[in-house]
Design a protein around this motif. Structure first.
Motif, PDB file in Angstrom:
ATOM      1  N   VAL A 185       0.878  -1.173   0.000  1.00  0.00           N
ATOM      2  CA  VAL A 185       0.000   0.000   0.000  1.00  0.00           C
ATOM      3  C   VAL A 185       0.911   1.218   0.000  1.00  0.00           C
ATOM      4  O   VAL A 185       1.645   1.461   0.972  1.00  0.00           O
ATOM      5  CB  VAL A 185      -0.945   0.000   1.212  1.00  0.00           C
ATOM      6  N   ASP A 187       1.913   5.458  -1.224  1.00  0.00           N
ATOM      7  CA  ASP A 187       1.407   6.812  -1.438  1.00  0.00           C
ATOM      8  C   ASP A 187       1.656   7.225  -2.895  1.00  0.00           C
ATOM      9  O   ASP A 187       2.202   6.438  -3.685  1.00  0.00           O
ATOM     10  CB  ASP A 187       2.044   7.787  -0.443  1.00  0.00           C
ATOM     11  N   VAL A 193       2.912   3.428   3.068  1.00  0.00           N
ATOM     12  CA  VAL A 193       2.165   4.230   4.037  1.00  0.00           C
ATOM     13  C   VAL A 193       2.082   3.458   5.351  1.00  0.00           C
ATOM     14  O   VAL A 193       2.198   2.228   5.378  1.00  0.00           O
ATOM     15  CB  VAL A 193       0.758   4.579   3.525  1.00  0.00           C
ATOM     16  N   GLY A 196      -2.959   1.277   8.699  1.00  0.00           N
ATOM     17  CA  GLY A 196      -4.192   2.006   8.961  1.00  0.00           C
ATOM     18  C   GLY A 196      -4.436   3.184   8.054  1.00  0.00           C
ATOM     19  O   GLY A 196      -5.528   3.751   8.050  1.00  0.00           O
ATOM     20  N   VAL A 197      -3.421   3.564   7.271  1.00  0.00           N
ATOM     21  CA  VAL A 197      -3.542   4.722   6.375  1.00  0.00           C
ATOM     22  C   VAL A 197      -3.893   4.234   4.967  1.00  0.00           C
ATOM     23  O   VAL A 197      -3.363   3.242   4.482  1.00  0.00           O
ATOM     24  CB  VAL A 197      -2.223   5.524   6.345  1.00  0.00           C
ATOM     25  N   LEU A 198      -4.808   4.957   4.320  1.00  0.00           N
ATOM     26  CA  LEU A 198      -5.220   4.600   2.969  1.00  0.00           C
ATOM     27  C   LEU A 198      -4.117   4.915   1.960  1.00  0.00           C
ATOM     28  O   LEU A 198      -3.396   5.902   2.095  1.00  0.00           O
ATOM     29  CB  LEU A 198      -6.482   5.369   2.586  1.00  0.00           C
ATOM     30  N   GLY A 199      -4.006   4.074   0.965  1.00  0.00           N
ATOM     31  CA  GLY A 199      -3.064   4.289  -0.123  1.00  0.00           C
ATOM     32  C   GLY A 199      -3.469   3.455  -1.318  1.00  0.00           C
ATOM     33  O   GLY A 199      -4.498   2.765  -1.301  1.00  0.00           O
ATOM     34  N   ARG A 243      -5.860  -0.482   2.601  1.00  0.00           N
ATOM     35  CA  ARG A 243      -5.074  -0.197   3.800  1.00  0.00           C
ATOM     36  C   ARG A 243      -4.861  -1.489   4.575  1.00  0.00           C
ATOM     37  O   ARG A 243      -5.692  -2.394   4.550  1.00  0.00           O
ATOM     38  CB  ARG A 243      -5.764   0.848   4.685  1.00  0.00           C
ATOM     39  N   HIS A 245      -4.375  -3.401   8.247  1.00  0.00           N
ATOM     40  CA  HIS A 245      -4.772  -3.253   9.644  1.00  0.00           C
ATOM     41  C   HIS A 245      -3.701  -3.875  10.536  1.00  0.00           C
ATOM     42  O   HIS A 245      -2.838  -4.633  10.085  1.00  0.00           O
ATOM     43  CB  HIS A 245      -6.136  -3.919   9.877  1.00  0.00           C
ATOM     44  N   ASP A 268     -13.067   8.292   2.370  1.00  0.00           N
ATOM     45  CA  ASP A 268     -13.119   6.866   2.703  1.00  0.00           C
ATOM     46  C   ASP A 268     -14.558   6.371   2.583  1.00  0.00           C
ATOM     47  O   ASP A 268     -15.310   6.351   3.558  1.00  0.00           O
ATOM     48  CB  ASP A 268     -12.580   6.649   4.110  1.00  0.00           C
TER      49      ASP A 268
END
Length: 454
Positions: A185, A187, A193, A196-199, A243, A245, A268
């Motif tokens: 995942v 950036d 990233v 827990g952070v979106l990418g 993302r 977990h 999100d």
């Protein structure tokens, strides 16, 4: 499956080599138009990964398994249904009949899985209920999700599948990456990233396709050098949002472009959908963005109710305010009885119901004064000047957004000499003009020492 073609040796049989094993056509809505060319090595690796993943979660594909061939061909799901039972020594049912063996594995999209019912395509022998297959692998539409499919029960295990149209196709089972895949995942600068952070989701490993047939531009865009690998190693850029977990699960949220708007950045939609599906009356939810919506109504959620339940938009929105930031609470909630589906079983966003008219001409008394109405109209861009503002109009439907809310709070405090507290009371104020006026009236009537209490 094998296309033996001579190398450039003047027609000599010396140098014969196997050609591509398959060409998988993607969904035109979510991937480039050219078919993905898959080598024998990549196909074998992808099937081995899926076989290992099914075994890890307790639903193995063995010589006793019976798969239903039901997905549109030549999609990745169809190729998997066709080849995995052959690889594992099982059986394949193409056109189920009463005498057909009981199906143990089948694939479905979230939009079609609810409709799996009794019959030869869904019967299991010796199970607690003969009306469902032993394992339903549900995937193909990340924006819809499978939050409540397990409630169908009936002896079948519902397994969420995450993936993309281009091989390696299926990437996760029950949130766990398949063996042999190397997901990342990243950036926009292709840096990892934090958890827990979106990418954007990239995938490496031997199951990657060679590229898109006769489409070098799309191939160069989606098959990129691995920034952390050796020379020649590649990553497949899925174009999907994801993302990780803390427990190692990989959450797959679908195409990035559906989560991004020029005016709001990344949104999100998966988190919004999960909050909606947590409501008792909501069975499924589909959330979409309206980029640069002229009327200010940016987020739209379509809700499929639990059978026998009624969805009350105001109540659902109030419940969401406890779980989500205000900017992520949908501006419009539209109940639907069934999803319009594409031939591949995905929700067809172009066929969803039209938005309700942005007016407030329904009935309702008007207990407020002229100053209150003037202040409210000033921050409602979707309310025409000649339209009536009624007590039960939904303010978010009329365009009340976060910035307008701040402006309105300040104006109301100055106009009525009150201090509007934060927390739950503020959220309760902004449902309809009537609830907003009632909240202001309570603050005006409260003792001075209690008016500003949180």
């Amino acid at each position: 499956m094998t296309d033996l073609r001579p190398a450039a040796t003047g027609g000599s049989r010396t140098g014969w080599r196997p050609g591509p094993a398959a060409c998988v056509l993607p969904d035109a809505r979510t991937a480039p138009g050219g078919g993905a060319v898959l080598s024998h090595r990549a196909l074998a690796s992808a099937l081995a990964g899926l076989r290992g993943g099914l075994a890890e979660i307790g639903t193995p594909s063995t010589e006793e398994s019976v798969w239903l061939f039901a997905s549109p061909f030549p999609s990745w799901a169809a190729l998997t249904e066709l080849l995995l039972p052959i690889v594992t020594g099982g059986q394949l049912v193409v056109a189920p009949e009463p005498a057909s063996p009981a199906v143990t594995h089948r694939h479905a999209t979230p939009g079609t899985a609810w409709d799996i019912g009794p019959g030869p395509a869904a019967r299991i022998e010796g199970g607690p209920d003969s009306g469902s297959p032993a394992a339903v692998l549900v995937g193909g539409d990340p924006l819809l999700g499978v939050a409540r499919l397990a409630e169908t029960g009936a002896g079948a295990r519902v397994v969420e599948v995450g993936g993309c149209d281009t091989p390696p196709g299926w990437l996760t089972l029950a949130g766990r990456p398949l063996p042999g895949l190397d997901p990342h995942v990243l950036d926009p600068h292709r840096r990892a990233v934090p958890i827990g952070v979106l990418g954007e989701l990239y995938v490496g490993g031997p199951a990657l396709a060679d590229g898109y047939h006769a489409d070098p531009v799309a191939t160069a865009e989606h098959f990129v050098p691995d920034p952390g690998g050796h020379d020649g190693q590649r990553l497949f850029r899925t174009g999907h949002l994801a993302r990780f977990h803390e427990d190692g699960r990989l959450e797959h949220l679908g195409p990035v472009r559906r989560h991004v708007t020029p005016d709001s950045g990344l949104v999100d939609l998966g988190g919004i959908r999960a909050a909606l599906c947590a409501q008792p009356a909501v069975r499924e939810a589909y959330v979409r963005l309206r980029p640069a919506a002229a009327d200010g109504r940016r987020l739209v959620a379509y809700l499929r109710p639990v059978p026998g339940a009624a969805v009350e938009p105001v109540e659902v929105r109030r419940a969401l305010a406890d779980r989500l930031p205000r900017r992520l609470v949908p501006d419009i909630l539209i109940p639907v009885e069934a999803w319009p589906l594409t031939p591949g079983g995905r929700v067809d966003p172009d066929a969803l119901p039209d938005l309700p008219a942005a007016d407030a001409t329904t009935g309702g008394r008007k207990p407020w004064d002229e100053e209150f109405e003037a202040l409210l109209r000033a921050v409602l861009p979707a309310l025409p000047d000649d339209a009536e503002l009624t007590a039960d109009a939904e303010l978010t439907v009329l365009g009340l957004n976060s910035l307008a809310t701040v402006e309105l709070l300040i104006s109301l405090e100055h106009a009525y000499g009150v201090s509007i507290p934060g927390g739950r009371l503020v959220l309760d104020l902004f449902e309809t003009p009537a609830t907003l006026w009632d909240g202001i009236s309570r603050l005006r009537a409260a003792p001075p020492d209690a008016a500003g209490a949180p």
